[in-house]
Design a protein around this motif. Structure first.
Motif, PDB file in Angstrom:
ATOM      1  N   ALA A  26       2.571   4.490  10.580  1.00  0.00           N
ATOM      2  CA  ALA A  26       3.306   4.228   9.690  1.00  0.00           C
ATOM      3  C   ALA A  26       3.953   4.900   8.605  1.00  0.00           C
ATOM      4  O   ALA A  26       5.043   4.844   7.434  1.00  0.00           O
ATOM      5  N   GLY A  27       2.814   5.651   8.066  1.00  0.00           N
ATOM      6  CA  GLY A  27       2.467   6.150   6.343  1.00  0.00           C
ATOM      7  C   GLY A  27       3.270   7.567   6.805  1.00  0.00           C
ATOM      8  O   GLY A  27       4.145   7.388   5.443  1.00  0.00           O
ATOM      9  N   GLU A  28       3.875   8.480   8.011  1.00  0.00           N
ATOM     10  CA  GLU A  28       4.432   9.187   8.548  1.00  0.00           C
ATOM     11  C   GLU A  28       6.106   9.172   8.258  1.00  0.00           C
ATOM     12  O   GLU A  28       6.432   9.742   7.957  1.00  0.00           O
ATOM     13  N   ALA A  29       6.050   7.870   8.803  1.00  0.00           N
ATOM     14  CA  ALA A  29       7.678   7.240   9.413  1.00  0.00           C
ATOM     15  C   ALA A  29       8.077   6.695   8.137  1.00  0.00           C
ATOM     16  O   ALA A  29       9.306   6.784   7.612  1.00  0.00           O
ATOM     17  N   GLY A  30       7.090   6.236   6.987  1.00  0.00           N
ATOM     18  CA  GLY A  30       7.475   5.477   5.749  1.00  0.00           C
ATOM     19  C   GLY A  30       8.141   4.024   5.957  1.00  0.00           C
ATOM     20  O   GLY A  30       8.850   3.583   5.512  1.00  0.00           O
ATOM     21  N   TYR A  87       1.055  -4.602   8.895  1.00  0.00           N
ATOM     22  CA  TYR A  87       1.074  -3.044   9.588  1.00  0.00           C
ATOM     23  C   TYR A  87       1.632  -2.255   8.241  1.00  0.00           C
ATOM     24  O   TYR A  87       1.573  -0.952   7.527  1.00  0.00           O
ATOM     25  N   SER A  88       2.924  -2.794   7.259  1.00  0.00           N
ATOM     26  CA  SER A  88       3.269  -2.881   5.837  1.00  0.00           C
ATOM     27  C   SER A  88       1.997  -2.724   5.050  1.00  0.00           C
ATOM     28  O   SER A  88       1.962  -1.445   4.487  1.00  0.00           O
ATOM     29  N   SER A  89       1.492  -3.740   5.268  1.00  0.00           N
ATOM     30  CA  SER A  89       0.334  -3.340   4.311  1.00  0.00           C
ATOM     31  C   SER A  89      -0.366  -1.839   4.781  1.00  0.00           C
ATOM     32  O   SER A  89      -1.401  -1.380   3.538  1.00  0.00           O
ATOM     33  N   PHE A  90      -0.870  -1.906   5.726  1.00  0.00           N
ATOM     34  CA  PHE A  90      -1.889  -0.340   6.165  1.00  0.00           C
ATOM     35  C   PHE A  90      -1.364   0.521   5.728  1.00  0.00           C
ATOM     36  O   PHE A  90      -2.284   1.102   4.506  1.00  0.00           O
ATOM     37  N   ARG A  91       0.511   0.449   5.741  1.00  0.00           N
ATOM     38  CA  ARG A  91       1.044   1.937   4.849  1.00  0.00           C
ATOM     39  C   ARG A  91       0.952   2.173   3.697  1.00  0.00           C
ATOM     40  O   ARG A  91       0.524   3.167   3.341  1.00  0.00           O
ATOM     41  N   THR A  99      -7.093  -4.243   5.689  1.00  0.00           N
ATOM     42  CA  THR A  99      -8.053  -4.985   7.195  1.00  0.00           C
ATOM     43  C   THR A  99      -9.327  -5.922   6.435  1.00  0.00           C
ATOM     44  O   THR A  99      -8.797  -7.563   7.251  1.00  0.00           O
ATOM     45  N   PRO A 100      -9.562  -5.862   5.890  1.00  0.00           N
ATOM     46  CA  PRO A 100     -10.182  -6.733   5.395  1.00  0.00           C
ATOM     47  C   PRO A 100      -9.953  -8.619   4.931  1.00  0.00           C
ATOM     48  O   PRO A 100     -10.358  -9.294   4.872  1.00  0.00           O
ATOM     49  N   LEU A 101      -8.750  -7.509   4.105  1.00  0.00           N
ATOM     50  CA  LEU A 101      -8.213  -8.714   3.479  1.00  0.00           C
ATOM     51  C   LEU A 101      -7.135  -9.688   4.832  1.00  0.00           C
ATOM     52  O   LEU A 101      -6.938 -11.103   4.498  1.00  0.00           O
ATOM     53  N   THR A 102      -6.761  -8.657   5.919  1.00  0.00           N
ATOM     54  CA  THR A 102      -5.964  -9.106   6.561  1.00  0.00           C
ATOM     55  C   THR A 102      -7.590 -10.336   7.891  1.00  0.00           C
ATOM     56  O   THR A 102      -6.613 -11.268   8.035  1.00  0.00           O
ATOM     57  N   GLY A 161       1.257  -4.165  -0.946  1.00  0.00           N
ATOM     58  CA  GLY A 161      -0.132  -3.527  -0.096  1.00  0.00           C
ATOM     59  C   GLY A 161      -1.170  -5.407   0.317  1.00  0.00           C
ATOM     60  O   GLY A 161      -0.665  -6.096   1.010  1.00  0.00           O
ATOM     61  N   ILE A 162      -1.616  -5.476  -1.249  1.00  0.00           N
ATOM     62  CA  ILE A 162      -2.076  -6.558  -1.303  1.00  0.00           C
ATOM     63  C   ILE A 162      -1.491  -7.564  -0.295  1.00  0.00           C
ATOM     64  O   ILE A 162      -2.826  -8.605   0.260  1.00  0.00           O
TER      65      ILE A 162
END
Length: 300
Positions: A26-30, A87-91, A99-102, A161-162
C-alpha cells in the motif's frame, strides 16, 4: 499442545505476515483501495473450502433474512470499511504504530456486549481498558524522525493515520457482536464467514464500477504491486480461516488473547522487510506490550 492453540499461533504468524505485506504494498502504491479489494476477493475460495469441509453448505440455503442481514452488514463493516481504514493507517503511520491502535477493538466489542447482550463489566475489563489507552498514549505521541520531534504537534498525516486506525478498531469491534447474533441463527461459523465474505465481494464489485477505482487496480504493475498484494491477501485470508478453526477447537477467552501476540511477529517481520519505513523505539515497544496486556485482561 492443544490443537486450537497451535492453529492460533499459525494464524498470528499469518496475520502478521499479511499486515507487513500490506504496509509495503500500500505504501508503494500510494493508496489502500486496491489491496483491500484484493483481500476481499481472495478470501472467497478460502471460506468456500471451509464450508465444504464442514459439510454446512445446506445451511446457506436455509439462512433467515435476519441472519443474512446481520452477517452481510458485519462483512461490509469488517472486510471493506474496517480494512480500508486499517490498511490506510498502515500506509500512513506504519504497521508498528497502527496495529496496537487497531487492537483496541476488544474495547468496543466488550462495550457493545455489555450494552446490548447483557454481559457483565469486570475489574479485569476496566484494567484492560487502562492498559489499552496507556498503549495508545505511548504510540500516538511517538515521532518518526528526529526532525519531527522538534515539532510540538503531530503532522496531518500522522493524525489522519491515528484516526483511521482507531476507526478500524471501532469497525472490527462492532462486527463480532453482529457475527455472534448471525451465527447463533445459522448454526455454522464457516457458513457465516462465507456469507460475510460473499456479500462483501458483491459490494466491492459494485464499487469497482467506479472508473477511477477500477483504473487504480488495473493499472498497477503486476510484479511489483499486484502479486505482492495477492500474497498479502492470501496470508490475511489464511489467518482468518485458521482463527475460525481455532475457535472451533478452543474457547474464545483463550484463542483471542493468544492471537494478540501477532504484534510481536509484526515487529519481527517489519525488521526484516520494512526496516527503512517502520518505527522501532522503546515507546512503540511499550505501547505494543500495553495493548497485548489489555487484550489478555479483557478475556480473564
Amino acid at each position: 499442545m492443544d490443537t486450537g492453540l497451535i492453529l492460533t499461533l499459525i494464524a498470528a504468524v499469518s496475520f502478521a505476515a499479511g499486515i507487513v505485506m500490506v504496509r509495503k504494498t500500500a505504501g508503494e502504491a500510494g493508496e489502500s483501495f486496491s489491496v483491500t479489494a484484493m483481500s476481499v476477493f481472495v478470501g472467497i475460495p478460502f471460506f468456500a473450502i471451509a464450508v465444504l469441509a464442514s459439510g454446512d453448505w445446506h445451511k446457506l440455503l436455509t439462512v433467515s433474512w435476519r441472519a443474512l442481514a446481520l452477517l452481510a452488514v458485519a462483512g461490509v463493516i469488517h472486510f471493506i470499511i474496517g480494512r480500508l481504514l486499517g490498511y490506510s493507517s498502515f500506509r500512513l503511520i506504519g504497521a508498528n504504530r497502527a496495529t496496537p491502535l487497531t487492537m483496541t477493538s476488544p474495547f468496543y466489542t466488550v462495550l457493545l456486549s455489555v450494552l446490548f447482550l447483557g454481559e457483565s463489566l469486570t475489574v479485569f475489563i476496566a484494567l484492560g481498558v487502562l492498559c489499552m489507552f496507556a498503549g495508545v498514549a505511548l504510540i500516538t505521541t511517538e515521532r518518526k524522525r528526529a526532525a519531527d520531534k522538534k515539532e510540538k504537534s503531530l503532522s496531518r498525516a500522522e493524525v489522519k493515520g491515528i484516526l483511521l486506525a482507531l476507526g478500524a478498531a471501532l469497525c472490527w469491534g462492532i462486527t463480532p457482536v453482529l457475527i455472534k447474533l448471525g451465527i447463533e441463527e445459522i448454526g455454522s461459523s464457516a457458513a457465516g464467514a462465507f456469507i460475510s465474505y460473499a456479500t462483501s465481494a458483491v459490494v466491492m464489485a459494485l464499487l469497482l464500477f467506479n472508473g477511477q477505482r477500477r483504473q487504480q487496480l488495473t493499472q498497477l504493475p503486476v510484479v511489483r504491486s499486484v502479486l505482492p498484494m495477492a500474497v498479502a491477501a492470501v496470508f490475511t485470508s489464511a489467518g482468518q480461516l485458521l482463527y475460525y478453526a481455532a475457535l472451533g477447537k478452543s474457547p474464545a477467552d483463550v484463542v483471542t488473547p493468544l492471537l494478540s501476540i501477532q504484534i510481536l511477529f509484526i515487529f519481527f517481520f517489519s525488521l526484516l522487510v520494512n526496516r527503512k519505513i517502520e518505527l522501532f523505539t522503546w515507546k512503540v515497544v511499550l505501547g505494543m506490550a500495553a495493548t497485548v496486556a489489555g487484550t489478555v485482561l479483557f478475556f480473564q
